[in-house]
Each structure stands twice: as C-alpha cells, then as structure tokens.
Design an enzyme around this catalytic site. Structure first.
Site, PDB file in Angstrom:
ATOM      1  N   ASP A  13       0.886  -1.165   0.000  1.00  0.00           N
ATOM      2  CA  ASP A  13       0.000   0.000   0.000  1.00  0.00           C
ATOM      3  C   ASP A  13       0.924   1.215   0.000  1.00  0.00           C
ATOM      4  O   ASP A  13       1.618   1.475   0.981  1.00  0.00           O
ATOM      5  CB  ASP A  13      -0.863  -0.042   1.265  1.00  0.00           C
ATOM      6  CG  ASP A  13      -1.766   1.179   1.406  1.00  0.00           C
ATOM      7  OD1 ASP A  13      -1.600   2.145   0.620  1.00  0.00           O
ATOM      8  OD2 ASP A  13      -2.618   1.178   2.316  1.00  0.00           O
ATOM      9  N   ASP A  54      -6.766  -0.779  -1.476  1.00  0.00           N
ATOM     10  CA  ASP A  54      -5.712   0.246  -1.539  1.00  0.00           C
ATOM     11  C   ASP A  54      -4.320  -0.355  -1.728  1.00  0.00           C
ATOM     12  O   ASP A  54      -3.311   0.335  -1.521  1.00  0.00           O
ATOM     13  CB  ASP A  54      -5.756   1.140  -0.289  1.00  0.00           C
ATOM     14  CG  ASP A  54      -5.545   0.364   1.000  1.00  0.00           C
ATOM     15  OD1 ASP A  54      -5.331  -0.861   0.950  1.00  0.00           O
ATOM     16  OD2 ASP A  54      -5.601   0.998   2.072  1.00  0.00           O
ATOM     17  N   TYR A  92      -3.621   9.623  -0.184  1.00  0.00           N
ATOM     18  CA  TYR A  92      -3.607   9.414   1.258  1.00  0.00           C
ATOM     19  C   TYR A  92      -2.581   8.350   1.649  1.00  0.00           C
ATOM     20  O   TYR A  92      -2.459   7.331   0.974  1.00  0.00           O
ATOM     21  CB  TYR A  92      -5.004   9.019   1.761  1.00  0.00           C
ATOM     22  CG  TYR A  92      -5.084   9.145   3.262  1.00  0.00           C
ATOM     23  CD1 TYR A  92      -5.001  10.404   3.859  1.00  0.00           C
ATOM     24  CD2 TYR A  92      -5.163   8.033   4.067  1.00  0.00           C
ATOM     25  CE1 TYR A  92      -5.013  10.542   5.232  1.00  0.00           C
ATOM     26  CE2 TYR A  92      -5.180   8.150   5.448  1.00  0.00           C
ATOM     27  CZ  TYR A  92      -5.103   9.414   6.018  1.00  0.00           C
ATOM     28  OH  TYR A  92      -5.108   9.545   7.381  1.00  0.00           O
ATOM     29  N   GLN A  96       3.004   4.425   2.640  1.00  0.00           N
ATOM     30  CA  GLN A  96       2.685   3.772   3.922  1.00  0.00           C
ATOM     31  C   GLN A  96       3.472   2.487   4.236  1.00  0.00           C
ATOM     32  O   GLN A  96       4.035   2.350   5.315  1.00  0.00           O
ATOM     33  CB  GLN A  96       1.184   3.457   3.985  1.00  0.00           C
ATOM     34  CG  GLN A  96       0.778   2.695   5.245  1.00  0.00           C
ATOM     35  CD  GLN A  96      -0.664   2.213   5.198  1.00  0.00           C
ATOM     36  OE1 GLN A  96      -1.568   2.995   5.429  1.00  0.00           O
ATOM     37  NE2 GLN A  96      -0.871   0.939   4.897  1.00  0.00           N
ATOM     38  N   ASP A 133      -7.882  -7.387   1.189  1.00  0.00           N
ATOM     39  CA  ASP A 133      -7.677  -6.060   1.780  1.00  0.00           C
ATOM     40  C   ASP A 133      -8.399  -5.981   3.117  1.00  0.00           C
ATOM     41  O   ASP A 133      -9.460  -6.571   3.299  1.00  0.00           O
ATOM     42  CB  ASP A 133      -8.175  -4.959   0.833  1.00  0.00           C
ATOM     43  CG  ASP A 133      -7.681  -3.578   1.259  1.00  0.00           C
ATOM     44  OD1 ASP A 133      -6.615  -3.503   1.918  1.00  0.00           O
ATOM     45  OD2 ASP A 133      -8.346  -2.577   0.946  1.00  0.00           O
ATOM     46  N   TYR A 234       1.067   0.104  14.896  1.00  0.00           N
ATOM     47  CA  TYR A 234       0.089  -0.119  13.846  1.00  0.00           C
ATOM     48  C   TYR A 234       0.393   0.693  12.600  1.00  0.00           C
ATOM     49  O   TYR A 234       0.473   1.911  12.633  1.00  0.00           O
ATOM     50  CB  TYR A 234      -1.323   0.229  14.346  1.00  0.00           C
ATOM     51  CG  TYR A 234      -2.350  -0.051  13.284  1.00  0.00           C
ATOM     52  CD1 TYR A 234      -2.700  -1.362  12.989  1.00  0.00           C
ATOM     53  CD2 TYR A 234      -2.931   0.974  12.556  1.00  0.00           C
ATOM     54  CE1 TYR A 234      -3.615  -1.642  11.988  1.00  0.00           C
ATOM     55  CE2 TYR A 234      -3.843   0.702  11.550  1.00  0.00           C
ATOM     56  CZ  TYR A 234      -4.180  -0.609  11.277  1.00  0.00           C
ATOM     57  OH  TYR A 234      -5.075  -0.877  10.283  1.00  0.00           O
ATOM     58  N   LYS A 237      -3.235  -3.075   8.456  1.00  0.00           N
ATOM     59  CA  LYS A 237      -3.177  -4.542   8.478  1.00  0.00           C
ATOM     60  C   LYS A 237      -2.330  -4.995   7.294  1.00  0.00           C
ATOM     61  O   LYS A 237      -2.025  -4.220   6.403  1.00  0.00           O
ATOM     62  CB  LYS A 237      -4.594  -5.118   8.400  1.00  0.00           C
ATOM     63  CG  LYS A 237      -5.274  -5.181   9.741  1.00  0.00           C
ATOM     64  CD  LYS A 237      -4.780  -6.347  10.584  1.00  0.00           C
ATOM     65  CE  LYS A 237      -5.403  -6.276  11.983  1.00  0.00           C
ATOM     66  NZ  LYS A 237      -4.687  -7.053  12.975  1.00  0.00           N
ATOM     67  N   ASP A 238      -2.008  -6.269   7.274  1.00  0.00           N
ATOM     68  CA  ASP A 238      -1.055  -6.746   6.272  1.00  0.00           C
ATOM     69  C   ASP A 238      -1.654  -6.970   4.907  1.00  0.00           C
ATOM     70  O   ASP A 238      -0.939  -7.027   3.918  1.00  0.00           O
ATOM     71  CB  ASP A 238      -0.420  -8.028   6.766  1.00  0.00           C
ATOM     72  CG  ASP A 238       0.221  -7.770   8.104  1.00  0.00           C
ATOM     73  OD1 ASP A 238      -0.547  -7.551   9.058  1.00  0.00           O
ATOM     74  OD2 ASP A 238       1.445  -7.742   8.178  1.00  0.00           O
ATOM     75  N   ASP A 239      -2.975  -7.154   4.871  1.00  0.00           N
ATOM     76  CA  ASP A 239      -3.645  -7.313   3.587  1.00  0.00           C
ATOM     77  C   ASP A 239      -2.918  -8.365   2.753  1.00  0.00           C
ATOM     78  O   ASP A 239      -2.212  -8.051   1.784  1.00  0.00           O
ATOM     79  CB  ASP A 239      -3.729  -5.966   2.866  1.00  0.00           C
ATOM     80  CG  ASP A 239      -4.452  -4.940   3.722  1.00  0.00           C
ATOM     81  OD1 ASP A 239      -5.243  -5.340   4.593  1.00  0.00           O
ATOM     82  OD2 ASP A 239      -4.219  -3.740   3.531  1.00  0.00           O
ATOM     83  N   ARG A 271      -9.552   0.336  11.080  1.00  0.00           N
ATOM     84  CA  ARG A 271      -8.413   0.547  11.981  1.00  0.00           C
ATOM     85  C   ARG A 271      -7.730  -0.748  12.365  1.00  0.00           C
ATOM     86  O   ARG A 271      -7.063  -0.844  13.389  1.00  0.00           O
ATOM     87  CB  ARG A 271      -8.852   1.320  13.236  1.00  0.00           C
ATOM     88  CG  ARG A 271      -9.334   2.699  12.861  1.00  0.00           C
ATOM     89  CD  ARG A 271      -9.936   3.515  13.987  1.00  0.00           C
ATOM     90  NE  ARG A 271     -10.611   4.663  13.404  1.00  0.00           N
ATOM     91  CZ  ARG A 271     -10.001   5.790  13.046  1.00  0.00           C
ATOM     92  NH1 ARG A 271      -8.724   5.947  13.263  1.00  0.00           N
ATOM     93  NH2 ARG A 271     -10.679   6.777  12.490  1.00  0.00           N
ATOM     94  N   ASP A 292     -14.696   1.226   6.254  1.00  0.00           N
ATOM     95  CA  ASP A 292     -13.404   0.851   5.651  1.00  0.00           C
ATOM     96  C   ASP A 292     -13.334  -0.652   5.350  1.00  0.00           C
ATOM     97  O   ASP A 292     -12.293  -1.287   5.518  1.00  0.00           O
ATOM     98  CB  ASP A 292     -12.223   1.224   6.554  1.00  0.00           C
ATOM     99  CG  ASP A 292     -11.941   2.725   6.545  1.00  0.00           C
ATOM    100  OD1 ASP A 292     -12.585   3.462   5.759  1.00  0.00           O
ATOM    101  OD2 ASP A 292     -11.082   3.156   7.337  1.00  0.00           O
TER     102      ASP A 292
HETATM  103  C1  F6R Z   1      -7.454  -0.364   8.061  1.00  0.00           C
HETATM  104  C2  F6R Z   1      -7.281   0.962   7.493  1.00  0.00           C
HETATM  105  C3  F6R Z   1      -8.238   2.023   7.840  1.00  0.00           C
HETATM  106  C4  F6R Z   1      -7.586   3.076   8.740  1.00  0.00           C
HETATM  107  C5  F6R Z   1      -8.587   4.176   9.097  1.00  0.00           C
HETATM  108  C6  F6R Z   1      -7.943   5.301   9.898  1.00  0.00           C
HETATM  109  O1  F6R Z   1      -6.414  -1.215   7.666  1.00  0.00           O
HETATM  110  O2  F6R Z   1      -6.358   1.202   6.731  1.00  0.00           O
HETATM  111  O3  F6R Z   1      -9.406   1.523   8.427  1.00  0.00           O
HETATM  112  O4  F6R Z   1      -7.081   2.490   9.898  1.00  0.00           O
HETATM  113  O5  F6R Z   1      -9.139   4.725   7.918  1.00  0.00           O
HETATM  114  O6  F6R Z   1      -6.877   5.805   9.167  1.00  0.00           O
HETATM  115  P1  F6R Z   1      -6.017   7.068   9.619  1.00  0.00           P
HETATM  116  O7  F6R Z   1      -5.478   6.743  10.991  1.00  0.00           O
HETATM  117  O8  F6R Z   1      -4.956   7.135   8.577  1.00  0.00           O
HETATM  118  O9  F6R Z   1      -6.953   8.240   9.618  1.00  0.00           O
HETATM  119 MG    MG Z   2      -4.853  -2.335   2.162  1.00  0.00          MG
HETATM  120 MG    MG Z   3      -4.114   1.708   3.484  1.00  0.00          MG
END
Ligand code: F6R
Ligand code: MG
Ligand code: MG
Length: 371
Positions: A13, A54, A92, A96, A133, A234, A237-239, A271, A292
């Site tokens: 990602d 993503d 975004y 990462q 994902d 964090y 996740k590893d997807d 998350r 998400d």
């Molecule tokens: C899960 C993931 C999303 C983010 C969430 C908060 O793997 O990528 O659910 O954890 O959108 O993201 P931030 O902290 O970047 O606002």
């Molecule tokens: Mg992903």
């Molecule tokens: Mg991502």
C-alpha cells in the site's frame, strides 16, 4: 529438464484515493511501465499489475527462483516510484508500507508482502491468485485448510485417488519466529489446534506428498509478513496474498473457489481493530467502503505456460457468489451493532500494536486497588 518457473506476487500500500479505499490508476500505469522495462531487460518473463482495495499488486513470472534479489529489488523500486507519484498526486498515506529507506536484498521485513511459488510446469498449469484487503495473513488459514484438507469442500480428496495421500502444511509461528510441518489427513487435529489461532499461527505453504506429480513442490504459498511486528506499531493490516496451483491431482479450480463460499469472520476491517465477514468480490467491487471494509478477497485465475501468464479470469465475478456477498452484508449489519464491544472489536491482546497502549497509559495512575 526444463528450467523451473517462479510465480511471485509482491504487494504494498503506497497511497490511495479517498482515504484507504482504492489505488489510483496512475500508480498501476507506472507499475506497468516499470515491470514492462524489466520484461524487455529479460528479468521478468511476464507480469500482470492490478490492485486489491488500496494495495498495489505486482504479479510476476520469471526463472530466477523464489527470493531472487533482482525481482525483489525490481518490486521495491517500483513501489518507491509509485510512492513518489502518490505523494505528487496528494494521495492518502503515500508510501505507507515502505518502512525503511534502503533496500537490502529482499522485501521481507521491509514492509511489502510477498508470496512465491517455484515449480516445474506441468503440461498445463492453472493457478489462482488471491489478494485480500483490510485483514491479516492468518485469514488465509481457513480457506487454504478447506481447499487442501476438508473433503466437505474438496471432493477430490475422496474421489481422486491421486489426492488420497493428502497434503503437507508448513505453519509459521509469526510471534515466535519458528515453523512446524503437519501431514494431513493424519495430523489434521494437530494442525487445527494451531491454525485456529490465526493471529499467531499462519499457513505459509502447502506441499504435495509422495506419489503425486507435484511431489515435494509447493502447491500453495501465503504472504506472512506482519507489518505490526516489523514496525512495532500499527501501520495498517497486512492485507495478505496467496498463490494456489490447481487441477490434475490438486484441488480443482472450482474446489479452490468453493473454500470462499461463506463469509467467515476475520480480524482487520476499520483501523485493523475489528472482526468482520470476508466478502469475495470481482473487479467491479474491488475496493472497500463501509466502515473501511468489510474485509474482502479478490481472485484472478491464470494459466502459466512457458513462464507466461495467460488470462486472467475474474474468479469471483459470478452470480453464484451473490448469496455469499449478501450473507456477508447481513453479517456486517449484525456485528457492526456491537460498536466498540467484543467480539466485534478485537480483544485487548490483539490491540497492543494500535493506539491502545497510549490509551492505557493515559489512565494508568487512576486505577485503585481492590485487593
Ligand atoms: C485499516 C485501514 C483504515 C484506517 C482508518 C484510519 O487497515 O487502513 O481503516 O485504519 O481509515 O486511518 P487514519 O489513521 O490514517 O486516519
Ligand atoms: Mg490495504
Ligand atoms: Mg491503506
């Protein structure tokens, strides 16, 4: 003997559109340019670039073997270029999953995920490429187990004499940095005792057993990179991704797909902190949305022929999977109502790499003893 073929899937990602939802088409274009150059230079035999939510996915064939520094460096450089483009486009979370600045021989431990299969091509070689994902590597435990060990999924385990010997499973303890092998069917209960704990014990590879055409070769491979353990915190996740060979003494493609015929629960989703149903999707629905997620699996089928990729077929683009998606959406409704309560939210020990330690710290001096 002809040279062995290696199928490598390396993914990362490196930035996405509308939060963590989907890869920008420009990143895929750029990856195609980069892998196209490597094909012209003779490093790759063939490639297919796609995405899952993503995550940018590089499917590559070559004859340099698993863990080839050349192929891994190519993937790393491709992700670096894509991350720069993501930055320029204002995407975004640009960059990462690229957790270090410099490449050192292999993408393992650097952030991207990888699954590879090195094998002698049979007369015809059907493979399935699965990409997920918003979930973790252990999410593959259940479907891979069903494909290669469960006769209620794979009829061939009973009907095809070539499959009666069963399969050998390589299981990694990703917290203890060790591995163990189990032969199925005779050690099936031992295998299940571990792989049910999917946050720690993950199926890494499956091997054919004595007497099979593919004897001793890996017939399935799963990415087991755990970003949290690499970064110590964090970072998404590893997807995970997985490669599965099929037919002629291995599970038929339809049996490989049957393993996804119900929306089982997996850790990840919003998350990386929630359990939710895994939904199999075709390209049309290959991005996450609600909360998400929910976690999804996207599958492509190919023939590998003289190390070239013939295909793909969009494996889950079939109305026969509509009922799974529908049941998954109903389960998502059900479990979402738990909000911050377990078993929707992950248990404390699985939250240790999220912001939980910070929250714990905040109240640490306010606890009064009951002893
Ligand atoms: C899960 C993931 C999303 C983010 C969430 C908060 O793997 O990528 O659910 O954890 O959108 O993201 P931030 O902290 O970047 O606002
Ligand atoms: Mg992903
Ligand atoms: Mg991502």
């Amino acid at each position: 003997m002809p040279q062995k073929t290696t199928l490598s899937l390396i993914k990362a990602d490196v930035g996405s559109v509308a939060g963590h939802q989907a890869v920008h088409p420009r990143l895929e274009e750029l990856a195609r340019e980069s892998l196209g150059d490597a094909k012209s230079a003779g490093i790759l035999k063939d490639f297919y670039v796609t995405h899952c939510g993503d995550d940018l996915e590089l499917i590559m064939t070559h004859q340099l073997g698993a863990d080839s520094a050349k192929v891994h460096e190519l993937a790393w450089n491709t992700f670096q270029r894509a991350a720069k483009e993501a930055e320029a486009l204002g995407l975004y979370a640009a960059g990462q999953d690229l957790l270090v600045d410099a490449f050192s021989g292999n993408v393992r431990g650097l952030g991207p995920g990888s699954a590879e299969l090195e094998f002698q091509e049979r007369k015809a070689e059907p493979v399935a490429v699965f990409m997920m994902d918003k979930t973790e590597p252990g999410t593959f435990n259940l479907p891979i187990y069903r494909m290669f060990a469960d006769p209620f999924c794979t009829a061939g385990l009973i009907i095809d004499v070539a499959m009666h010997a069963g399969f050998r499973f390589e299981v990694w303890d990703i917290k203890g940095s060790r591995r163990v092998f189990f032969n199925c069917p005779e050690e099936m209960y031992d295998l299940l005792a571990f792989i049910g704990t999917k946050g720690q014990y993950v199926i890494k590879r499956v091997f054919a057993r004595a007497g099979q055409v593919t004897e001793g070769e890996p017939v399935a491979s799963v990415s087991t990179d755990k970003l949290a353990h690499i970064a110590g915190k964090y970072v998404g996740k590893d997807d995970p991704v997985a490669l599965v060979r099929s037919q002629s003494g291995l599970p038929a493609m339809g049996e490989v797909l049957e393993a996804w015929s119900w929306p089982f629960m997996a850790a990840g989703w919003n998350r990386g902190s929630h359990n939710g149903p895994v939904i199999p999707v075709g390209m049309k629905d290959n991005r996450v949305s609600r909360f998400d997620g929910p976690p999804r699996v996207f599958g492509l089928g190919f023939q590998v022929s003289d190390a070239e990729l013939v295909g793909p077929v969009d494996l889950f683009d079939d109305p026969a999977f509509d009922s799974v998606r529908w049941e998954g959406a109903k389960l998502a409704d059900y479990i979402r109502r738990h909000g911050p309560f377990e078993p929707h939210r992950l248990p404390m020990d699985e939250m240790e790499y999220t912001t939980m330690p910070q929250l714990m710290d905040k109240v640490k001096d306010r606890w009064e003893s009951l002893a």
